[in-house]
Design a protein around this motif. Structure first.
Motif, PDB file in Angstrom:
ATOM      1  N   VAL A  11       0.820  -1.222   0.000  1.00  0.00           N
ATOM      2  CA  VAL A  11       0.000   0.000   0.000  1.00  0.00           C
ATOM      3  C   VAL A  11       0.854   1.272   0.000  1.00  0.00           C
ATOM      4  O   VAL A  11       0.325   2.381  -0.020  1.00  0.00           O
ATOM      5  N   TRP A 100      -5.004   4.574  -4.595  1.00  0.00           N
ATOM      6  CA  TRP A 100      -4.833   4.791  -6.036  1.00  0.00           C
ATOM      7  C   TRP A 100      -5.434   3.674  -6.869  1.00  0.00           C
ATOM      8  O   TRP A 100      -5.873   3.893  -7.963  1.00  0.00           O
ATOM      9  N   VAL A 192      -2.680   8.493  -2.165  1.00  0.00           N
ATOM     10  CA  VAL A 192      -3.338   8.676  -3.464  1.00  0.00           C
ATOM     11  C   VAL A 192      -2.339   8.606  -4.610  1.00  0.00           C
ATOM     12  O   VAL A 192      -1.124   8.719  -4.409  1.00  0.00           O
ATOM     13  N   GLY A 193      -2.857   8.442  -5.821  1.00  0.00           N
ATOM     14  CA  GLY A 193      -2.018   8.367  -7.014  1.00  0.00           C
ATOM     15  C   GLY A 193      -1.500   9.728  -7.441  1.00  0.00           C
ATOM     16  O   GLY A 193      -1.986  10.762  -6.971  1.00  0.00           O
ATOM     17  N   GLU A 194      -0.515   9.721  -8.334  1.00  0.00           N
ATOM     18  CA  GLU A 194       0.106  10.966  -8.798  1.00  0.00           C
ATOM     19  C   GLU A 194      -0.899  11.839  -9.537  1.00  0.00           C
ATOM     20  O   GLU A 194      -0.733  13.047  -9.647  1.00  0.00           O
ATOM     21  N   CYS A 222       0.477  11.713  -1.443  1.00  0.00           N
ATOM     22  CA  CYS A 222       0.933  10.855  -2.534  1.00  0.00           C
ATOM     23  C   CYS A 222       2.367  10.456  -2.189  1.00  0.00           C
ATOM     24  O   CYS A 222       3.311  11.213  -2.424  1.00  0.00           O
ATOM     25  N   MET A 224       4.469   8.454  -3.358  1.00  0.00           N
ATOM     26  CA  MET A 224       5.443   8.363  -4.439  1.00  0.00           C
ATOM     27  C   MET A 224       6.058   9.735  -4.732  1.00  0.00           C
ATOM     28  O   MET A 224       7.278   9.857  -4.841  1.00  0.00           O
TER      29      MET A 224
HETATM   30  N1  LIG Z   1       0.614   4.922  -8.122  1.00  0.00           N
HETATM   31  C1  LIG Z   1       1.184   4.901  -6.912  1.00  0.00           C
HETATM   32  N2  LIG Z   1       1.904   3.845  -6.582  1.00  0.00           N
HETATM   33  C2  LIG Z   1       2.468   3.810  -5.372  1.00  0.00           C
HETATM   34  C3  LIG Z   1       2.301   4.874  -4.419  1.00  0.00           C
HETATM   35  N3  LIG Z   1       2.981   4.557  -3.306  1.00  0.00           N
HETATM   36  C4  LIG Z   1       3.541   3.347  -3.529  1.00  0.00           C
HETATM   37  N4  LIG Z   1       3.242   2.906  -4.783  1.00  0.00           N
HETATM   38  C5  LIG Z   1       3.710   1.648  -5.421  1.00  0.00           C
HETATM   39  O1  LIG Z   1       3.227   0.530  -4.733  1.00  0.00           O
HETATM   40  C6  LIG Z   1       4.211  -0.493  -4.691  1.00  0.00           C
HETATM   41  C7  LIG Z   1       4.453  -0.929  -3.263  1.00  0.00           C
HETATM   42  O2  LIG Z   1       5.022   0.142  -2.532  1.00  0.00           O
HETATM   43  P1  LIG Z   1       5.756  -0.096  -1.153  1.00  0.00           P
HETATM   44  O3  LIG Z   1       6.080   1.227  -0.620  1.00  0.00           O
HETATM   45  O4  LIG Z   1       6.867  -1.065  -1.291  1.00  0.00           O
HETATM   46  O5  LIG Z   1       4.571  -0.774  -0.338  1.00  0.00           O
HETATM   47  P2  LIG Z   1       4.618  -1.440   1.100  1.00  0.00           P
HETATM   48  O6  LIG Z   1       3.350  -1.084   1.766  1.00  0.00           O
HETATM   49  O7  LIG Z   1       5.879  -1.077   1.805  1.00  0.00           O
HETATM   50  O8  LIG Z   1       4.630  -2.975   0.724  1.00  0.00           O
HETATM   51  P3  LIG Z   1       4.976  -4.215   1.718  1.00  0.00           P
HETATM   52  O9  LIG Z   1       6.116  -3.818   2.580  1.00  0.00           O
HETATM   53  O10 LIG Z   1       5.321  -5.338   0.770  1.00  0.00           O
HETATM   54  O11 LIG Z   1       3.732  -4.512   2.477  1.00  0.00           O
HETATM   55  C8  LIG Z   1       5.469   0.068  -5.348  1.00  0.00           C
HETATM   56  O12 LIG Z   1       5.532  -0.397  -6.659  1.00  0.00           O
HETATM   57  C9  LIG Z   1       5.225   1.551  -5.305  1.00  0.00           C
HETATM   58  O13 LIG Z   1       5.857   2.190  -6.367  1.00  0.00           O
HETATM   59  C10 LIG Z   1       1.536   5.999  -4.827  1.00  0.00           C
HETATM   60  O14 LIG Z   1       1.372   6.971  -4.085  1.00  0.00           O
HETATM   61  N5  LIG Z   1       0.986   5.957  -6.078  1.00  0.00           N
END
Ligand SMILES: Nc1nc2c(ncn2[C@@H]2O[C@H](COP(=O)(O)OP(=O)(O)OP(=O)(O)O)[C@@H](O)[C@H]2O)c(=O)[nH]1
Ligand SMILES: [Mg+2]
Length: 348
Positions: A11, A100, A192-194, A222, A224
């Motif tokens: 997430v 997103w 949220v998404g970009e 967001c 990312m």
């Molecule tokens: N579109 C979009 N994708 C995102 C966003 N944040 C994270 N991602 C994508 O989601 C994927 C997982 O992101 P992580 O940050 O590794 O997620 P996590 O919650 O740490 O995952 P786990 O540790 O495996 O539970 C990656 O490919 C990110 O690039 C966002 O704000 N927007």
């Protein structure tokens, strides 16, 4: 103070962690070990104080952040228990929700809260039995424990979180010693998404509504973009933010919300060497605040000379503050006000 980032798998917890810690620690992706780092709390007041009292160094308040592995959406008992054990150790929870491409963000929030409640229920059932046995053998302390734990059990059985009940300080300390997860302050992050930095999507709305139901707040981020921004030089940031239509980095908004949810307030120390922000529990006394700087200052506390940062913004310098009679001398029983600028006098 330690904040745990929790949520379902994938997430954006690690992405947000990197944004919060400005990529200072190498992260393990998809590992069952948490990533641990320090996040600086952005603070516009700190910057402003430094305009009037220019220091060699500007030091923001910090909070320790723990990026906890994701909770598998299916449950998966063994790994779930491993994840939950990490949550038990943090002071506060930041629950990250995919906004997103989630099918049902409200359900994601509800299922995580239910998971915390259910796990606490298992813990309290064992704890009540144990405390009751000790109480029967005449342990006076255990009697008090039984009373609190029975109330906890009642709340949890009704599928309610412990955090929303009224507890006094002694009861809170007890809840903390058991590591009850639904007792910890919680903040939701709608990730949220970009293409939706303003958070106009249904999913983001659902997370904000769910936060109301939980009696807390949600922040739209967001992760990312914030992660990218945190890697940029200060000078490139504002251009990036403007082009994305972001008024100020969401990390700042998140930091402010964290302060509210965690019941923290900020005081400042200001001199030519450094201007620095410190986080304390709201309502902490002057000696307690001094103790966050150094235990010696608390031990040898004499008094605190302080003024409010708004007085500085209005009167421009400490001399004028003094002349206006706004420089206060406060003793041991003074409850710190959010925004105080303090100089502690001590003797050890
Ligand atoms: N579109 C979009 N994708 C995102 C966003 N944040 C994270 N991602 C994508 O989601 C994927 C997982 O992101 P992580 O940050 O590794 O997620 P996590 O919650 O740490 O995952 P786990 O540790 O495996 O539970 C990656 O490919 C990110 O690039 C966002 O704000 N927007
Ligand atoms: Mg991760």
């Amino acid at each position: 103070m330690e904040c745990g980032l929790i949520g379902l798998q994938g997430v954006g917890k690690t992405t947000l962690f990197q944004a919060l810690t400005a990529h200072a620690v190498p992260v393990q992706v998809g590992s069952m070990k948490p990533n641990v780092g320090i996040a600086s709390m952005p603070d516009p007041r700190l910057e402003r104080i430094a305009e009037f009292i220019p220091p060699e160094k500007l030091i923001p308040a910090t909070v320790q952040v723990v990026d906890i592995p994701g909770v598998p959406s299916g449950g998966g008992a063994a790994s779930l228990n491993q994840v939950l054990a990490h949550i038990r150790n943090v002071d506060a929870i930041v629950h990250v929700v995919n906004c997103w491409d989630s099918r049902d963000a409200a359900a994601d929030v509800a299922s995580m809260d239910a998971e915390l409640i259910l796990t606490d229920l298992v813990v309290v059932e064992g704890a009540v039995d144990k405390a009751a046995r000790a109480a029967r053998s005449g342990d006076a302390d255990a009697k008090k424990r039984v009373a609190v734990l029975e109330k906890v059990q009642e709340v949890l059985s009704e599928e309610r979180a412990i955090r929303n009940e009224v507890w006094d300080a002694a009861q809170r300390a007890l809840l903390k010693s058991y590591g009850f997860m639904s007792a910890k302050p919680i903040l939701l992050v709608a990730n949220v998404g970009e293409d939706d930095v303003a958070g106009g999507s249904k999913a983001a709305d659902a997370v904000h509504a769910a936060a109301k139901d939980l009696g807390t707040t949600a922040v739209t981020v967001c992760a990312m973009i914030e992660s990218e921004i945190s890697e940029m030089a200060e000078s490139d940031r504002s251009e990036m933010l403007e082009s994305m239509g972001i008024e100020r980095p969401a990390i700042g908004v998140l930091a402010a919300a964290m302060n509210v949810v965690l019941g923290l307030s900020t005081f400042y120390t200001a001199g030519e060497k450094e201007v620095r922000a410190w986080s304390i529990t709201a309502g902490a006394s002057a000696p307690e605040a001094a103790g966050t700087i150094h235990s010696d200052i608390q031990r040898g506390f004499i008094r605190a000379e302080c003024y409010h940062c708004d007085d500085l913004f209005e009167l421009k310098n400490e001399k004028a503050i003094k002349e206006a009679g706004k420089l206060r001398s406060e003793g041991k029983s003074y409850a710190m006000q959010d925004g105080d600028v303090v100089h502690f006098l001590f003797n050890v």
